[in-house]
Design an enzyme around this catalytic site. Structure first.
Site, PDB file in Angstrom:
ATOM      1  N   ASN A 156       3.456   4.431 -11.830  1.00 63.30           N
ATOM      2  CA  ASN A 156       2.143   4.553 -12.471  1.00 63.30           C
ATOM      3  C   ASN A 156       1.002   4.622 -11.470  1.00 63.30           C
ATOM      4  OD1 ASN A 156      -0.023   3.921 -14.669  1.00 63.30           O
ATOM      5  ND2 ASN A 156      -0.218   2.271 -13.167  1.00 63.30           N
ATOM      6  N   ASP A 188       0.862  -1.172   0.000  1.00 65.92           N
ATOM      7  CA  ASP A 188       0.000   0.000   0.000  1.00 65.92           C
ATOM      8  C   ASP A 188       0.904   1.229   0.000  1.00 65.92           C
ATOM      9  OD1 ASP A 188      -1.660   2.131   0.409  1.00 65.92           O
ATOM     10  OD2 ASP A 188      -2.786   1.195   2.043  1.00 65.92           O
ATOM     11  N   LYS A 217      -0.179  16.096 -10.325  1.00 69.14           N
ATOM     12  CA  LYS A 217       0.497  15.689 -11.566  1.00 69.14           C
ATOM     13  C   LYS A 217       1.480  16.747 -12.056  1.00 69.14           C
ATOM     14  CE  LYS A 217      -1.414  11.626 -11.882  1.00 69.14           C
ATOM     15  NZ  LYS A 217      -0.583  10.421 -11.681  1.00 69.14           N
ATOM     16  N   TYR A 277      -6.017  17.170  -8.067  1.00 66.55           N
ATOM     17  CA  TYR A 277      -5.426  16.108  -8.895  1.00 66.55           C
ATOM     18  C   TYR A 277      -4.396  16.707  -9.852  1.00 66.55           C
ATOM     19  CZ  TYR A 277      -5.072  12.430 -12.444  1.00 66.55           C
ATOM     20  OH  TYR A 277      -4.596  11.496 -13.332  1.00 66.55           O
ATOM     21  N   THR A 289     -10.045   3.338 -18.470  1.00 66.27           N
ATOM     22  CA  THR A 289      -9.553   2.352 -17.491  1.00 66.27           C
ATOM     23  C   THR A 289     -10.676   2.122 -16.485  1.00 66.27           C
ATOM     24  OG1 THR A 289      -8.482   4.094 -16.185  1.00 66.27           O
ATOM     25  CG2 THR A 289      -7.112   2.978 -17.816  1.00 66.27           C
TER      26      THR A 289
HETATM   27  N1  LIG Z   1      -7.294   6.860 -16.804  1.00 68.29           N
HETATM   28  C1  LIG Z   1      -7.046   8.114 -17.166  1.00 68.29           C
HETATM   29  O1  LIG Z   1      -7.861   8.798 -17.830  1.00 68.29           O
HETATM   30  C2  LIG Z   1      -5.732   8.756 -16.777  1.00 68.29           C
HETATM   31  C3  LIG Z   1      -5.383   9.956 -17.403  1.00 68.29           C
HETATM   32  C4  LIG Z   1      -4.202  10.570 -17.065  1.00 68.29           C
HETATM   33  C5  LIG Z   1      -3.370   9.997 -16.125  1.00 68.29           C
HETATM   34  N2  LIG Z   1      -3.734   8.840 -15.519  1.00 68.29           N
HETATM   35  C6  LIG Z   1      -2.812   8.291 -14.504  1.00 68.29           C
HETATM   36  O2  LIG Z   1      -2.417   7.006 -14.900  1.00 68.29           O
HETATM   37  C7  LIG Z   1      -2.131   6.205 -13.749  1.00 68.29           C
HETATM   38  C8  LIG Z   1      -2.914   4.897 -13.848  1.00 68.29           C
HETATM   39  O3  LIG Z   1      -4.278   5.212 -13.958  1.00 68.29           O
HETATM   40  P1  LIG Z   1      -5.393   4.148 -14.374  1.00 68.29           P
HETATM   41  O4  LIG Z   1      -6.528   4.921 -14.932  1.00 68.29           O
HETATM   42  O5  LIG Z   1      -4.759   3.052 -15.155  1.00 68.29           O
HETATM   43  O6  LIG Z   1      -5.812   3.655 -12.907  1.00 68.29           O
HETATM   44  P2  LIG Z   1      -6.589   2.384 -12.363  1.00 68.29           P
HETATM   45  O7  LIG Z   1      -7.061   1.488 -13.457  1.00 68.29           O
HETATM   46  O8  LIG Z   1      -7.546   2.909 -11.357  1.00 68.29           O
HETATM   47  O9  LIG Z   1      -5.393   1.651 -11.589  1.00 68.29           O
HETATM   48  C9  LIG Z   1      -4.748   2.276 -10.526  1.00 68.29           C
HETATM   49  C10 LIG Z   1      -3.650   1.369 -10.048  1.00 68.29           C
HETATM   50  O10 LIG Z   1      -2.966   2.026  -8.975  1.00 68.29           O
HETATM   51  C11 LIG Z   1      -2.952   1.170  -7.850  1.00 68.29           C
HETATM   52  N3  LIG Z   1      -2.999   1.994  -6.642  1.00 68.29           N
HETATM   53  C12 LIG Z   1      -3.747   3.086  -6.400  1.00 68.29           C
HETATM   54  N4  LIG Z   1      -3.521   3.552  -5.167  1.00 68.29           N
HETATM   55  C13 LIG Z   1      -2.595   2.710  -4.613  1.00 68.29           C
HETATM   56  C14 LIG Z   1      -1.969   2.639  -3.337  1.00 68.29           C
HETATM   57  N5  LIG Z   1      -2.220   3.512  -2.353  1.00 68.29           N
HETATM   58  N6  LIG Z   1      -1.088   1.646  -3.113  1.00 68.29           N
HETATM   59  C15 LIG Z   1      -0.823   0.758  -4.071  1.00 68.29           C
HETATM   60  N7  LIG Z   1      -1.386   0.746  -5.282  1.00 68.29           N
HETATM   61  C16 LIG Z   1      -2.266   1.727  -5.541  1.00 68.29           C
HETATM   62  C17 LIG Z   1      -4.156   0.253  -8.000  1.00 68.29           C
HETATM   63  O11 LIG Z   1      -3.908  -0.934  -7.283  1.00 68.29           O
HETATM   64  P3  LIG Z   1      -5.093  -1.960  -6.795  1.00 68.29           P
HETATM   65  O12 LIG Z   1      -6.203  -1.851  -7.804  1.00 68.29           O
HETATM   66  O13 LIG Z   1      -4.414  -3.293  -6.807  1.00 68.29           O
HETATM   67  O14 LIG Z   1      -5.487  -1.509  -5.449  1.00 68.29           O
HETATM   68  C18 LIG Z   1      -4.178   0.040  -9.512  1.00 68.29           C
HETATM   69  O15 LIG Z   1      -3.282  -0.974  -9.879  1.00 68.29           O
HETATM   70  C19 LIG Z   1      -2.514   7.065 -12.542  1.00 68.29           C
HETATM   71  O16 LIG Z   1      -1.355   7.662 -12.011  1.00 68.29           O
HETATM   72  C20 LIG Z   1      -3.451   8.110 -13.134  1.00 68.29           C
HETATM   73  O17 LIG Z   1      -3.450   9.291 -12.384  1.00 68.29           O
HETATM   74  C21 LIG Z   1      -4.900   8.200 -15.816  1.00 68.29           C
END
Ligand SMILES: NC(=O)c1ccc[n+]([C@@H]2O[C@H](COP(=O)([O-])OP(=O)(O)OC[C@H]3O[C@@H](n4cnc5c(N)ncnc54)[C@H](OP(=O)(O)O)[C@@H]3O)[C@@H](O)[C@H]2O)c1
Length: 247
Positions: free
Chosen positions: A93, A67, A162, A158, A193
């Site tokens: 990530n 965590d 970033k 947020y 996602t």
């Molecule tokens: N999706 C978008 O539109 C978007 C756009 C720009 C940037 N991003 C960035 O891209 C990255 C990935 O986003 P995503 O959309 O792929 O997210 P996601 O599908 O929600 O996945 C988030 C991941 O982060 C892990 N996580 C979150 N908080 C955590 C913690 N406290 N300790 C350990 N693991 C943690 C989760 O682990 P568990 O599920 O195993 O708990 C999961 O594997 C993030 O940094 C997000 O800000 C996303």
């Protein structure tokens, strides 16, 4: 796979938040490039599924849980990740988002955003970058967001996390690149996602390409920056946002 496709053969890559979304897609692509991937997350079931998917394709992976909101767990993750050999590639990530009126954000959620998106990558880099340098080099890729560059109503906190991550990317590049550790960031636009698909679709419509991205499209950019193909790239943030920040 041909040898030219396997640009990360023999390397070890730690991808945080690889149980889902962009991190999962990145873990799979890095493994296709020959890296031994450490799949990190909290959900062990989803983590083991990603490991199994990589193994099915003939790749190498193992799952580590931590965590990242807990600094002790960050230190443990860094230590355990190095047990099978030094980490060569770190993809920061894992992250969380929150969108809504500024007045509605409570202090605990504000702190959770900065703990996951800023403090966790900071202390993972603190633990691993000096070891990469001592090992002859490496590559760090931080996953930022277009929200760190443009003003999105409801995205002040947020976006703040970033923008901080991209500032840290430049400072870490200055600190570690002379020792052979490249540090870059990718700033995705909206990506389908786990997050609210309607909001992602609406944001996608505001990009020059008129759509949101798939996780694989972001993973391609992360994989490029991780690999020797980007040997002369450090200190930059690559926009993978369908052109949204160009306008
Ligand atoms: N999706 C978008 O539109 C978007 C756009 C720009 C940037 N991003 C960035 O891209 C990255 C990935 O986003 P995503 O959309 O792929 O997210 P996601 O599908 O929600 O996945 C988030 C991941 O982060 C892990 N996580 C979150 N908080 C955590 C913690 N406290 N300790 C350990 N693991 C943690 C989760 O682990 P568990 O599920 O195993 O708990 C999961 O594997 C993030 O940094 C997000 O800000 C996303």
């Amino acid at each position: 796979m041909t040898s030219t496709e396997q640009s990360l053969s023999g390397r070890i890559a730690l991808v945080t938040g690889a149980t889902s979304g962009i991190g999962r897609a990145t873990a799979i692509q890095l493994a296709r490039q020959g890296a031994g991937v450490i799949v990190h997350g909290r959900d062990a079931d989803r983590g083991e599924q990603v490991v199994a998917e990589i193994a099915q394709e003939g790749g190498k992976a193992r799952f580590l849980t931590a965590d990242l909101s807990d600094p002790t767990e960050i230190r443990r993750l860094a230590d355990e990740a190095g047990e099978g050999g030094e980490v060569d590639v770190l993809v920061n990530n894992a992250g969380i988002s929150w969108f809504g009126p500024t007045a509605d954000l409570d202090v605990a959620t504000y702190d959770a955003l900065f703990d996951a998106n800023v403090r966790a990558p900071y202390f993972l880099v603190a633990a691993l970058a000096p070891r990469m340098a001592a090992n002859g080099g490496g590559s760090i890729v931080n996953v930022a967001s277009m929200a760190g560059t443009i003003g999105l109503a409801g995205g002040a906190a947020y976006g703040g996390t970033k923008a901080t991550l991209t500032a840290m990317t430049r400072a870490w590049a200055a600190e570690f690149s002379p020792s052979g550790v490249r540090v870059n960031a990718v700033a995705p636009g909206p990506v389908f996602t786990a997050a609210d698909p309607e909001r992602i679709e609406a944001l996608g419509a505001t990009t020059l390409l008129g759509r949101a991205a798939q996780a694989d499209e972001i993973a391609q950019v992360i994989t490029f920056l991780s690999s020797p193909a980007a040997a002369y790239v450090t200190g930059t943030t690559v926009a993978a946002d369908g052109g949204r920040t160009a306008i």
